[in-house]
Design a protein around this motif. Structure first.
Motif, PDB file in Angstrom:
ATOM      1  N   GLN A  85       0.841  -1.201   0.000  1.00  0.00           N
ATOM      2  CA  GLN A  85       0.000   0.000   0.000  1.00  0.00           C
ATOM      3  C   GLN A  85       0.874   1.249   0.000  1.00  0.00           C
ATOM      4  O   GLN A  85       1.771   1.383   0.820  1.00  0.00           O
ATOM      5  CB  GLN A  85      -0.920   0.015   1.210  1.00  0.00           C
ATOM      6  CG  GLN A  85      -1.799   1.265   1.258  1.00  0.00           C
ATOM      7  CD  GLN A  85      -2.847   1.173   2.323  1.00  0.00           C
ATOM      8  OE1 GLN A  85      -3.717   0.314   2.257  1.00  0.00           O
ATOM      9  NE2 GLN A  85      -2.780   2.047   3.297  1.00  0.00           N
ATOM     10  N   ILE A  86       0.589   2.146  -0.936  1.00  0.00           N
ATOM     11  CA  ILE A  86       1.249   3.446  -1.026  1.00  0.00           C
ATOM     12  C   ILE A  86       0.183   4.482  -0.734  1.00  0.00           C
ATOM     13  O   ILE A  86      -0.864   4.508  -1.386  1.00  0.00           O
ATOM     14  CB  ILE A  86       1.818   3.679  -2.442  1.00  0.00           C
ATOM     15  CG1 ILE A  86       2.749   2.539  -2.852  1.00  0.00           C
ATOM     16  CG2 ILE A  86       2.530   5.020  -2.514  1.00  0.00           C
ATOM     17  CD1 ILE A  86       3.082   2.529  -4.331  1.00  0.00           C
ATOM     18  N   SER A  87       0.422   5.333   0.265  1.00  0.00           N
ATOM     19  CA  SER A  87      -0.582   6.336   0.604  1.00  0.00           C
ATOM     20  C   SER A  87       0.103   7.631   1.023  1.00  0.00           C
ATOM     21  O   SER A  87       1.293   7.659   1.322  1.00  0.00           O
ATOM     22  CB  SER A  87      -1.500   5.830   1.725  1.00  0.00           C
ATOM     23  OG  SER A  87      -0.734   5.551   2.877  1.00  0.00           O
ATOM     24  N   ARG A 114      -3.066   0.314  -3.929  1.00  0.00           N
ATOM     25  CA  ARG A 114      -2.813  -0.992  -3.317  1.00  0.00           C
ATOM     26  C   ARG A 114      -2.538  -2.015  -4.417  1.00  0.00           C
ATOM     27  O   ARG A 114      -3.210  -2.000  -5.446  1.00  0.00           O
ATOM     28  CB  ARG A 114      -4.022  -1.431  -2.499  1.00  0.00           C
ATOM     29  CG  ARG A 114      -4.295  -0.518  -1.317  1.00  0.00           C
ATOM     30  CD  ARG A 114      -5.633  -0.833  -0.662  1.00  0.00           C
ATOM     31  NE  ARG A 114      -5.710  -2.202  -0.223  1.00  0.00           N
ATOM     32  CZ  ARG A 114      -5.616  -2.601   1.035  1.00  0.00           C
ATOM     33  NH1 ARG A 114      -5.463  -1.726   1.988  1.00  0.00           N
ATOM     34  NH2 ARG A 114      -5.695  -3.876   1.347  1.00  0.00           N
ATOM     35  N   PHE A 115      -1.564  -2.905  -4.134  1.00  0.00           N
ATOM     36  CA  PHE A 115      -1.191  -3.948  -5.085  1.00  0.00           C
ATOM     37  C   PHE A 115      -1.007  -5.261  -4.331  1.00  0.00           C
ATOM     38  O   PHE A 115      -0.363  -5.296  -3.294  1.00  0.00           O
ATOM     39  CB  PHE A 115       0.125  -3.589  -5.788  1.00  0.00           C
ATOM     40  CG  PHE A 115       0.076  -2.285  -6.524  1.00  0.00           C
ATOM     41  CD1 PHE A 115      -0.359  -2.231  -7.831  1.00  0.00           C
ATOM     42  CD2 PHE A 115       0.455  -1.104  -5.892  1.00  0.00           C
ATOM     43  CE1 PHE A 115      -0.417  -1.020  -8.500  1.00  0.00           C
ATOM     44  CE2 PHE A 115       0.406   0.098  -6.563  1.00  0.00           C
ATOM     45  CZ  PHE A 115      -0.037   0.142  -7.869  1.00  0.00           C
ATOM     46  N   ARG A 116      -1.553  -6.345  -4.882  1.00  0.00           N
ATOM     47  CA  ARG A 116      -1.340  -7.672  -4.291  1.00  0.00           C
ATOM     48  C   ARG A 116      -0.032  -8.212  -4.851  1.00  0.00           C
ATOM     49  O   ARG A 116       0.121  -8.368  -6.059  1.00  0.00           O
ATOM     50  CB  ARG A 116      -2.484  -8.624  -4.613  1.00  0.00           C
ATOM     51  CG  ARG A 116      -2.252 -10.012  -3.988  1.00  0.00           C
ATOM     52  CD  ARG A 116      -3.456 -10.903  -4.072  1.00  0.00           C
ATOM     53  NE  ARG A 116      -4.640 -10.358  -3.440  1.00  0.00           N
ATOM     54  CZ  ARG A 116      -4.886 -10.382  -2.126  1.00  0.00           C
ATOM     55  NH1 ARG A 116      -3.998 -10.890  -1.310  1.00  0.00           N
ATOM     56  NH2 ARG A 116      -5.999  -9.882  -1.646  1.00  0.00           N
ATOM     57  N   LEU A 117       0.902  -8.504  -3.944  1.00  0.00           N
ATOM     58  CA  LEU A 117       2.209  -9.002  -4.355  1.00  0.00           C
ATOM     59  C   LEU A 117       2.145 -10.505  -4.613  1.00  0.00           C
ATOM     60  O   LEU A 117       1.403 -11.228  -3.951  1.00  0.00           O
ATOM     61  CB  LEU A 117       3.243  -8.702  -3.263  1.00  0.00           C
ATOM     62  CG  LEU A 117       3.494  -7.217  -3.011  1.00  0.00           C
ATOM     63  CD1 LEU A 117       4.374  -7.022  -1.784  1.00  0.00           C
ATOM     64  CD2 LEU A 117       4.117  -6.562  -4.225  1.00  0.00           C
ATOM     65  N   PRO A 118       2.951 -10.987  -5.550  1.00  0.00           N
ATOM     66  CA  PRO A 118       2.948 -12.422  -5.848  1.00  0.00           C
ATOM     67  C   PRO A 118       3.628 -13.226  -4.742  1.00  0.00           C
ATOM     68  O   PRO A 118       4.294 -12.675  -3.866  1.00  0.00           O
ATOM     69  CB  PRO A 118       3.737 -12.507  -7.160  1.00  0.00           C
ATOM     70  CG  PRO A 118       4.524 -11.266  -7.228  1.00  0.00           C
ATOM     71  CD  PRO A 118       3.788 -10.224  -6.454  1.00  0.00           C
ATOM     72  N   GLU A 119       3.469 -14.525  -4.810  1.00  0.00           N
ATOM     73  CA  GLU A 119       4.000 -15.438  -3.790  1.00  0.00           C
ATOM     74  C   GLU A 119       5.519 -15.373  -3.665  1.00  0.00           C
ATOM     75  O   GLU A 119       6.064 -15.645  -2.607  1.00  0.00           O
ATOM     76  CB  GLU A 119       3.576 -16.874  -4.097  1.00  0.00           C
ATOM     77  CG  GLU A 119       2.089 -17.118  -3.933  1.00  0.00           C
ATOM     78  CD  GLU A 119       1.632 -17.015  -2.489  1.00  0.00           C
ATOM     79  OE1 GLU A 119       2.373 -17.453  -1.592  1.00  0.00           O
ATOM     80  OE2 GLU A 119       0.528 -16.487  -2.272  1.00  0.00           O
TER      81      GLU A 119
END
Length: 156
Positions: A85-87, A114-119
């Motif tokens: 999350q960048i805010s 917001r970005f979902r990071l990979p495994e």
């Protein structure tokens, strides 16, 4: 006031008058959060926060354009469920009573991306830096171990 005269007398409704200065907003009575308000400056700040995400063999690299924002005004967080999350907030410029503003187009207000990071992201090694209004976040990748494959003899 309408340019088109009303044949029925009185002021015409802005819903039917395309030349009316009043703008009909079909969503004005819905309980949307402020960030969804078409006139909200927060919407503009959110939309104008552009982020590039590239993947190299070693890392995931995010670059966000944040002109006019100090690094102290930006927050970078990684949540347990692999969310980056960048805010932050673009503040309103101080206004002097003697100033006459002719146009205000630069966005201001709170922003969040917001970005979902990979495994394969190493969440405990995330690094961020900011230079010339560009925030760079580097998320190293861990080597994905390939499963061991064991050949099985077929009898019979």
């Amino acid at each position: 006031m309408s340019i088109i005269p009303s044949f029925f007398g009185g002021r015409r409704s802005s819903i039917f008058d395309p030349f009316s200065l009043d703008v009909w907003d079909p969503f004005k009575d819905f309980p949307f959060p402020a960030s969804f308000d078409a006139n909200s400056r927060e919407t503009s700040a959110l939309v104008n926060t552009r982020v590039d995400w590239k993947e190299t063999p070693e890392a995931h690299v995010f670059k966000a354009d944040l002109p006019g924002i100090k690094k102290e005004e930006v927050k970078v967080e990684v949540e347990d469920d692999r969310i980056l999350q960048i805010s932050g907030e673009r503040n309103v410029e101080k206004q002097d009573k003697n100033d006459t503003w002719h146009r205000v187009e630069r966005s201001r207000g709170k922003f969040t991306r917001r970005f979902r990071l990979p495994e394969n992201a190493k969440l405990n090694e995330v690094k961020a830096s900011m230079e010339n209004g560009v925030l760079t976040i580097t998320v190293p990748k861990e080597e994905v171990k390939k499963p061991d494959v064991k050949a099985i003899q077929i009898s019979g």
